[in-house]
Design a protein around this motif. Structure first.
Motif, PDB file in Angstrom:
ATOM      1  N   ILE A 200       0.843  -1.202   0.000  1.00 19.92           N
ATOM      2  CA  ILE A 200       0.000   0.000   0.000  1.00 19.92           C
ATOM      3  C   ILE A 200       0.876   1.250   0.000  1.00 19.92           C
ATOM      4  CG2 ILE A 200      -1.616   1.357   1.366  1.00 19.92           C
ATOM      5  CD1 ILE A 200      -2.908  -1.263   2.274  1.00 19.92           C
ATOM      6  N   TYR A 201       1.882   1.268   0.857  1.00 18.45           N
ATOM      7  CA  TYR A 201       2.796   2.418   0.905  1.00 18.45           C
ATOM      8  C   TYR A 201       3.559   2.572  -0.419  1.00 18.45           C
ATOM      9  CZ  TYR A 201       2.277   3.533   5.884  1.00 18.45           C
ATOM     10  OH  TYR A 201       1.797   3.943   7.101  1.00 18.45           O
TER      11      TYR A 201
ATOM     12  N   SER B  82       1.238   3.772  -3.138  1.00 14.45           N
ATOM     13  CA  SER B  82       0.857   5.164  -2.871  1.00 14.45           C
ATOM     14  C   SER B  82       1.988   6.117  -3.248  1.00 14.45           C
ATOM     15  CB  SER B  82       0.482   5.338  -1.402  1.00 14.45           C
ATOM     16  OG  SER B  82      -0.640   4.535  -1.062  1.00 14.45           O
TER      17      SER B  82
ATOM     18  N   LEU C 285       0.602   9.810  -3.710  1.00  9.67           N
ATOM     19  CA  LEU C 285      -0.437   9.900  -2.688  1.00  9.67           C
ATOM     20  C   LEU C 285       0.213   9.926  -1.309  1.00  9.67           C
ATOM     21  CD1 LEU C 285      -2.913   7.237  -4.151  1.00  9.67           C
ATOM     22  CD2 LEU C 285      -2.933   9.713  -4.510  1.00  9.67           C
TER      23      LEU C 285
ATOM     24  N   ILE D 111       0.079   9.436   2.620  1.00 12.59           N
ATOM     25  CA  ILE D 111      -0.538   8.886   3.816  1.00 12.59           C
ATOM     26  C   ILE D 111       0.049   9.585   5.027  1.00 12.59           C
ATOM     27  CG2 ILE D 111      -0.790   6.815   5.240  1.00 12.59           C
ATOM     28  CD1 ILE D 111      -0.642   5.157   2.695  1.00 12.59           C
TER      29      ILE D 111
ATOM     30  N   ILE E 287      -6.729   4.646   7.347  1.00 10.09           N
ATOM     31  CA  ILE E 287      -5.685   5.493   6.773  1.00 10.09           C
ATOM     32  C   ILE E 287      -6.121   6.944   6.916  1.00 10.09           C
ATOM     33  CG2 ILE E 287      -4.738   6.286   4.579  1.00 10.09           C
ATOM     34  CD1 ILE E 287      -4.217   3.466   3.805  1.00 10.09           C
TER      35      ILE E 287
ATOM     36  N   LEU F  21      -5.313  10.883   5.872  1.00  4.79           N
ATOM     37  CA  LEU F  21      -4.648  11.662   4.829  1.00  4.79           C
ATOM     38  C   LEU F  21      -4.316  13.059   5.344  1.00  4.79           C
ATOM     39  CD1 LEU F  21      -6.838  10.674   1.744  1.00  4.79           C
ATOM     40  CD2 LEU F  21      -4.867   9.492   2.733  1.00  4.79           C
TER      41      LEU F  21
ATOM     42  N   GLN G 170      -7.632  11.895  -3.928  1.00  2.75           N
ATOM     43  CA  GLN G 170      -6.785  10.929  -3.239  1.00  2.75           C
ATOM     44  C   GLN G 170      -7.600   9.784  -2.648  1.00  2.75           C
ATOM     45  OE1 GLN G 170      -3.401  11.916  -0.926  1.00  2.75           O
ATOM     46  NE2 GLN G 170      -3.227  13.978  -1.730  1.00  2.75           N
TER      47      GLN G 170
ATOM     48  N   PHE H 109      -7.065   6.103  -3.498  1.00  3.62           N
ATOM     49  CA  PHE H 109      -6.674   5.201  -2.415  1.00  3.62           C
ATOM     50  C   PHE H 109      -7.554   3.963  -2.379  1.00  3.62           C
ATOM     51  CE2 PHE H 109      -4.052   8.328   0.057  1.00  3.62           C
ATOM     52  CZ  PHE H 109      -2.974   7.495   0.230  1.00  3.62           C
ATOM     53  N   LYS H 110      -8.838   4.122  -2.579  1.00  2.00           N
ATOM     54  CA  LYS H 110      -9.716   2.950  -2.568  1.00  2.00           C
ATOM     55  C   LYS H 110      -9.277   1.934  -3.613  1.00  2.00           C
ATOM     56  CE  LYS H 110     -14.053   4.754  -0.661  1.00  2.00           C
ATOM     57  NZ  LYS H 110     -15.505   4.881  -0.875  1.00  2.00           N
TER      58      LYS H 110
ATOM     59  N   THR I   7      -6.302   1.721  -4.957  1.00  2.00           N
ATOM     60  CA  THR I   7      -4.964   1.256  -4.596  1.00  2.00           C
ATOM     61  C   THR I   7      -5.020   0.158  -3.544  1.00  2.00           C
ATOM     62  OG1 THR I   7      -3.985   3.405  -5.114  1.00  2.00           O
ATOM     63  CG2 THR I   7      -2.768   1.993  -3.587  1.00  2.00           C
ATOM     64  N   ILE I   8      -5.811   0.362  -2.506  1.00  2.00           N
ATOM     65  CA  ILE I   8      -5.894  -0.601  -1.408  1.00  2.00           C
ATOM     66  C   ILE I   8      -6.510  -1.906  -1.882  1.00  2.00           C
ATOM     67  CG2 ILE I   8      -7.003  -1.038   0.823  1.00  2.00           C
ATOM     68  CD1 ILE I   8      -6.647   2.047   1.314  1.00  2.00           C
TER      69      ILE I   8
END
Length: 478
Positions: free
Chosen positions: A215-216, A219, A224, A226, A240, A242, A253, A257-258, A260-261
């Motif tokens: 995730i990191y 991102s 993005l 975090i 998470i 932001l 973002q 993010f949704k 991405t996760i």
């Protein structure tokens, strides 16, 4: 003080952000098409995804070779994508919910400041978030990103800009392809399924170290940011946070993010879900929104007076939240499942109260210095479209300022005891949104009609499903 009647006018051509134009060498965003071509060429990008959020916040769009993207190609989508339900069905027309007779094209206009790589793809791929305009190049007012821009414009007319910081909760769940089977937590690195009661547990986070690393990594590749990541109370429930900033950029973002996760979880053969209430008896997932307003010219927090005390705008903002958020709740809790989270005796407010550092209230004022004075809206669920949730929350506060609505006294004790002060279900929430005349001023009549029609269509689809509860207790007893 009695509320003062004020007419709000839609803004036109108000910039959504005053950030310095992106650097073509950065991981996210460029300033113009010349820099876009250089950015894509430098990274060897072969394909690009042009995406935009529909009413549910689901990415829609087109994928194409990079050479076509940079050759002034016109991109279009049918208007019907903003008129179907989350299950892909098209509701019947009503007086306020209408289809465009020809289902004409809407044009995708790439926002180059959102250009980034797609780090989970094996082939070099990029993505860009697009705005929606009609054939004359005018912004389509009922699309989510444009609606939030409209609210930003109303603030800009007063010389202000909102600042927000979302906090998104979600669950990790074991792979499950049978919708009739209850969801369960996945196994972590210990080989055992994690249990509940792990709020702020570092060990709980460490169970999914490799997933969180992805995730990191994903991102960072997309630019993005975090702020923090924690384990929440539910089993394999994470949150998470932001960094605060411009609402359009933060909605972008959350939107990314949704995706991405979910992709990071799939890489580890598990699911990430943003359902508001995925597991019976466990806490729901929220999208808390911290909000403040700053003066564009001075950069000072509008919620604080020069001597550091709370301003009248601060209290009127809270008053507006108390009055209007319950009527806008369908934009913050958009599905039948959302109202399972908004239940008594769970870790979620079911009121429209406010208080200082009081997590049982819908609107919490955290402890802070005057420049960071803000209001946290704790009602939105993580299933909400971030553009619509931010638009609803910020519009409610602005209406309070414009109409000088005084809040109640702050709640000192627990506010979740007693009756529920919010709509208890989806249809009630839709009706409240339609019945609030002030919403036509800020959201526009067309958006309200479309959104209400889609939500009613989703409810009717849900009502066709026979639940296990009905089979368990009605089959042989009635």
């Amino acid at each position: 003080m009695s509320p003062k009647k004020t007419t709000l006018k839609p803004a036109r051509n108000v910039p959504a952000s005053t950030k310095i134009p992106p650097d073509p060498g950065s991981s996210r965003g460029v300033a113009n098409w010349k820099e876009a071509a250089q950015w894509l060429r430098t990274r060897g990008i072969e394909d690009i995804e042009c995406i935009t959020p529909d009413l549910a916040g689901v990415p829609r769009g087109k994928m194409m070779p990079t050479s076509k993207f940079t050759s002034n190609t016109s991109l279009a989508l049918p208007s019907a994508i903003y008129r179907h339900t989350i299950s892909g069905e098209y509701p019947e027309e009503t007086e306020s919910f209408r289809y465009e007779p020809r289902d004409s094209d809407l044009k995708l206009m790439p926002d180059l400041s959102t250009l980034s790589v797609v780090p989970w793809e094996t082939d070099p791929t990029a993505q860009v978030i697009c705005d929606i305009v009609n054939s004359e190049g005018e912004e389509v007012p009922y699309t989510p990103r444009n609606l939030l821009k409209r609210i930003m414009g109303l603030y800009a007319e007063r010389g202000w800009k909102p600042v927000v910081a979302p906090e998104i909760e979600f669950y990790l769940v074991a792979n499950n392809d049978d919708p009739d089977y209850p969801l369960r937590p996945p196994k972590g690195r210990s080989g055992r399924s994690i249990l509940g009661g792990q709020g702020y547990s570092i060990a709980g986070i460490n169970e999914f170290d490799e997933l969180i690393d992805d995730i990191y990594h994903f991102s960072e590749k997309q630019g993005l940011e975090i702020d923090t990541l924690i384990h929440e109370e539910g089993p394999a429930q994470l949150e998470i946070n932001l960094r605060h900033g411009n609402p359009i950029e933060l909605a972008d973002q959350v939107f990314m993010f949704k995706r991405t996760i979910r992709e990071a979880a799939l890489k580890h053969d598990i699911y990430a879900t943003f359902m508001a209430k995925p597991m019976q008896g466990q806490p729901g997932s929220a999208m808390h929104i911290h909000q403040s307003v700053v003066n564009i010219e001075t950069g000072k927090n509008v919620f604080s007076n020069p001597d550091g005390s709370a301003s009248k705008e601060f209290f009127h903002f809270i008053g507006g939240m108390q009055k209007y958020v319950p009527s806008a709740l369908v934009m913050l809790a958009p599905y039948v499942n959302s109202y399972r989270r908004l239940a008594p005796n769970m870790s979620c407010p079911v009121n429209n109260a406010w208080g200082y550092d009081n997590r049982t209230t819908a609107f919490r004022v955290p402890v802070s210095d005057p420049q960071a004075r803000r209001v946290e809206n704790r009602l939105p669920s993580s299933d909400a479209n971030p553009y619509l949730a931010l638009a609803a929350s910020l519009a409610s506060g602005l209406l309070g300022i414009m109409k000088e609505i005084e809040p109640t006294a702050p709640t000192e004790d627990a506010a979740n005891e007693g009756s529920i002060d919010l709509p208890r279900g989806l249809l009630e929430a839709v009706a409240l949104m339609e019945d609030e005349p002030a919403f036509e001023e800020v959201f526009g009549k067309e958006f309200i009609g479309l959104y209400a029609g889609v939500k009613r269509g989703e409810f009717e689809t849900f009502m066709q499903v026979i639940s296990p509860w009905e089979r368990e207790f009605l089959l042989l007893n009635v």
